[in-house]
Write an enzyme that holds these catalytic residues in place. Structure first.
Site, PDB file in Angstrom:
ATOM      1  N   LYS A  38     -49.145  22.753 -10.258  1.00  0.00           N
ATOM      2  CA  LYS A  38     -50.630  23.028 -10.471  1.00  0.00           C
ATOM      3  C   LYS A  38     -51.357  22.391  -9.376  1.00  0.00           C
ATOM      4  CE  LYS A  38     -50.207  18.760 -13.102  1.00  0.00           C
ATOM      5  NZ  LYS A  38     -49.951  18.048 -14.347  1.00  0.00           N
ATOM      6  N   ARG A 136     -54.668  14.052 -26.468  1.00  0.00           N
ATOM      7  CA  ARG A 136     -55.212  15.107 -25.567  1.00  0.00           C
ATOM      8  C   ARG A 136     -54.768  16.464 -26.211  1.00  0.00           C
ATOM      9  NH1 ARG A 136     -53.280  15.314 -19.452  1.00  0.00           N
ATOM     10  NH2 ARG A 136     -51.326  16.388 -20.051  1.00  0.00           N
ATOM     11  N   HIS A 165     -45.609  15.309 -23.792  1.00  0.00           N
ATOM     12  CA  HIS A 165     -45.812  14.667 -22.566  1.00  0.00           C
ATOM     13  C   HIS A 165     -46.242  13.025 -22.570  1.00  0.00           C
ATOM     14  CE1 HIS A 165     -47.137  14.714 -18.388  1.00  0.00           C
ATOM     15  NE2 HIS A 165     -48.373  14.437 -18.517  1.00  0.00           N
ATOM     16  N   ARG A 217     -39.837  18.049 -16.070  1.00  0.00           N
ATOM     17  CA  ARG A 217     -41.064  18.621 -15.220  1.00  0.00           C
ATOM     18  C   ARG A 217     -41.715  17.817 -14.342  1.00  0.00           C
ATOM     19  NH1 ARG A 217     -42.918  18.356 -20.749  1.00  0.00           N
ATOM     20  NH2 ARG A 217     -44.240  16.866 -20.078  1.00  0.00           N
ATOM     21  N   TYR A 261     -74.347   7.175   8.630  1.00  0.00           N
ATOM     22  CA  TYR A 261     -75.590   7.022   7.694  1.00  0.00           C
ATOM     23  C   TYR A 261     -75.434   5.663   7.159  1.00  0.00           C
ATOM     24  CZ  TYR A 261     -75.294  12.115   7.248  1.00  0.00           C
ATOM     25  OH  TYR A 261     -75.411  13.557   7.574  1.00  0.00           O
ATOM     26  N   CYS A 308     -68.418  10.552   6.566  1.00  0.00           N
ATOM     27  CA  CYS A 308     -69.302  11.971   6.435  1.00  0.00           C
ATOM     28  C   CYS A 308     -68.641  12.794   5.703  1.00  0.00           C
ATOM     29  CB  CYS A 308     -69.935  11.997   7.731  1.00  0.00           C
ATOM     30  SG  CYS A 308     -70.700  10.669   8.394  1.00  0.00           S
ATOM     31  N   ASP A 310     -67.851  15.615   7.105  1.00  0.00           N
ATOM     32  CA  ASP A 310     -67.216  16.476   8.022  1.00  0.00           C
ATOM     33  C   ASP A 310     -66.419  15.502   8.982  1.00  0.00           C
ATOM     34  OD1 ASP A 310     -68.261  18.778   6.555  1.00  0.00           O
ATOM     35  OD2 ASP A 310     -69.994  18.355   7.968  1.00  0.00           O
TER      36      ASP A 310
HETATM   37  C1  LIG Z   1     -49.157  17.436 -14.359  1.00  0.00           C
HETATM   38  C2  LIG Z   1     -48.032  17.484 -15.398  1.00  0.00           C
HETATM   39  C3  LIG Z   1     -46.514  16.989 -15.284  1.00  0.00           C
HETATM   40  C4  LIG Z   1     -46.082  16.272 -13.939  1.00  0.00           C
HETATM   41  O1  LIG Z   1     -46.225  14.827 -13.868  1.00  0.00           O
HETATM   42  P1  LIG Z   1     -45.749  13.925 -12.668  1.00  0.00           P
HETATM   43  O2  LIG Z   1     -46.231  12.577 -13.003  1.00  0.00           O
HETATM   44  O3  LIG Z   1     -46.736  14.326 -11.542  1.00  0.00           O
HETATM   45  O4  LIG Z   1     -44.440  14.425 -12.762  1.00  0.00           O
HETATM   46  C5  LIG Z   1     -45.631  17.042 -16.361  1.00  0.00           C
HETATM   47  N1  LIG Z   1     -45.947  17.563 -17.424  1.00  0.00           N
HETATM   48  C6  LIG Z   1     -47.154  17.978 -17.660  1.00  0.00           C
HETATM   49  C7  LIG Z   1     -47.460  18.572 -19.266  1.00  0.00           C
HETATM   50  C8  LIG Z   1     -48.074  17.960 -16.733  1.00  0.00           C
HETATM   51  O5  LIG Z   1     -49.567  18.162 -17.012  1.00  0.00           O
END
Ligand SMILES: *Cc1c(COP(=O)(O)O)cnc(C)c1O
Length: 391
Positions: A38, A136, A165, A217, A261, A308, A310
């Protein structure tokens, strides 16, 4: 020498492959790997990273939204792609036509997916997420069993996965994670017909590999960063990304002269200054003003004055041999010195994840394999990876 913008990110695809292989070893053969790509592969470039992780043995990819999946499909990637965040009903058709795997938590989305799937004569795999303590996205443990049974009865859908998660798997105390895991397993026992159960993010893979289940994951660990300093270092991860620039201009300041700045930095002695063509729009956080540093000729040069949009300014008084066009390392190694993403994140009071995601789209990504450039992606052109795909 790199002839593009004098600011670029180097991504070592061998490091990514190494990390995937180490994570697979840690998990064992029973657990398949879904690589989380992602947010443009945590800033590393979703397409190139996806190809590298699939070659290294990951079986699936994880994204946050449908468009991220579509981008991978358009690049010719055929592996299963799980959308892990909320998908609205109006994206159901896109999901089905691109063969993506959404996480479903509403009847409306389920009906829409079933309708488009049967119309096209395809079966869409879906996953169901259980809310076990992240507060969540997902269905409560009570809702999940009847909802999964409802999905199972719809034509055109196949409930392939059940997952949750973790909120604090990266902390030293794993008590809360164990409680989340127990809630998950008690629900999953009541849905034995769902084939793929998955809970482990990077932190759980590294510290609690017995929670690998059918699939894990990993995200941040693929890119070579540990989720937090509490997480064990038993698996050796290699950072994949560096950010480099070419020194744009050298000049002298007299006592009393100020830079940038706000005039937050004023020279108190004769000072040699280097202009670095990298700003906060490129991912060098503004909060590194007067705090961060860069590497030039293997030594640290403090960032002075405000960063800044850039460009930014470094004090090279102690590096008299510095010259225009010298390599400037913003993240990465130079000689014996290293600025890690974790160091930058700590100064910016954030996590490596956010530093990676903040790398601007206009920063060219240069991909390396076996020390050779294999692919370059700039804002305006792309070289190499199509040839890679065709070979
Ligand atoms: C982003 C995400 C992960 C990966 O988490 P890490 O801490 O980067 O390994 C795994 N599962 C879900 C649902 C996520 O949103």
């Amino acid at each position: 020498m790199w002839q593009g913008r004098p600011l670029w990110a180097e991504i070592d695809l061998d490091a990514i492959a190494h990390n995937v292989q180490e994570l697979r070893r840690q998990l064992g053969v029973r657990t398949e790997l879904l690589a989380v790509v992602k947010a443009n592969g945590y800033g590393h470039g979703a397409i190139a990273v996806s190809q590298a992780v699939l070659e290294a043995g990951a079986r699936r990819l994880g994204v946050a939204c449908a468009d991220e999946g579509v981008q991978l499909r358009r690049a010719g990637i055929q592996a299963p792609i799980l959308i892990m965040s909320y998908t609205p009903v109006w994206e159901a058709e896109k999901v089905v036509t691109n063969g993506l795997t959404p996480t479903v938590s509403s009847q409306q989305l389920a009906f829409a997916l079933a309708r488009f799937s049967t119309q096209r004569g395809v079966v869409t795999s879906v996953h169901v997420k259980v809310e076990t303590g992240m507060g969540r996205f997902g269905l409560s443990p009570e809702e999940v069993v009847p909802f999964a049974e409802f999905l199972r009865a719809l034509p055109g859908l196949w409930v392939e996965g059940l997952y949750t998660h973790f909120a604090v798997a990266d902390e030293a105390d794993k008590g809360y994670t164990w409680r989340q895991y127990e809630i998950f397993t008690s629900v999953s026992r009541r849905l034995p017909w769902i084939p793929i159960r998955h809970v482990a993010n990077s932190a759980a893979i590294l510290d609690l590999p017995d929670m690998g289940l059918d699939m894990a994951r990993p995200g941040i660990s693929i890119y070579g960063s540990y989720p937090s300093h509490h997480v064990g270092r038993t698996v050796l991860l290699k950072p994949a990304l560096s950010i480099k620039a070419r020194l744009a201009r050298l000049y002298e300041l007299a006592p009393g002269d100020s830079v940038s700045y706000g005039r937050t930095w004023v020279a108190t002695q004769p000072t040699r200054i280097a202009l670095v063509p990298c700003g906060y729009a490129d991912g060098l956080q503004r909060c590194l003003s007067n705090k961060g540093s860069v590497l030039i000729r293997g030594r640290r040069a403090p960032i002075v004055g405000r960063v800044c949009m850039d460009q930014s300014i470094a004090d090279v008084t102690v590096i008299p041999e510095a010259e225009v066009d010298d390599e400037v390392v913003i993240i990465g190694r130079q000689g014996d010195e290293e600025i890690t993403v974790e160091e930058v994140a700590a100064i910016a009071d954030t996590i490596s994840y956010e530093v990676f995601c903040g790398i601007g789209a206009r920063v060219p990504r240069v991909y390396f394999k076996a020390g050779q450039v294999v692919h370059v992606q700039t804002l305006v052109e792309e070289k190499g990876y199509k040839e890679e795909l065709e070979k």
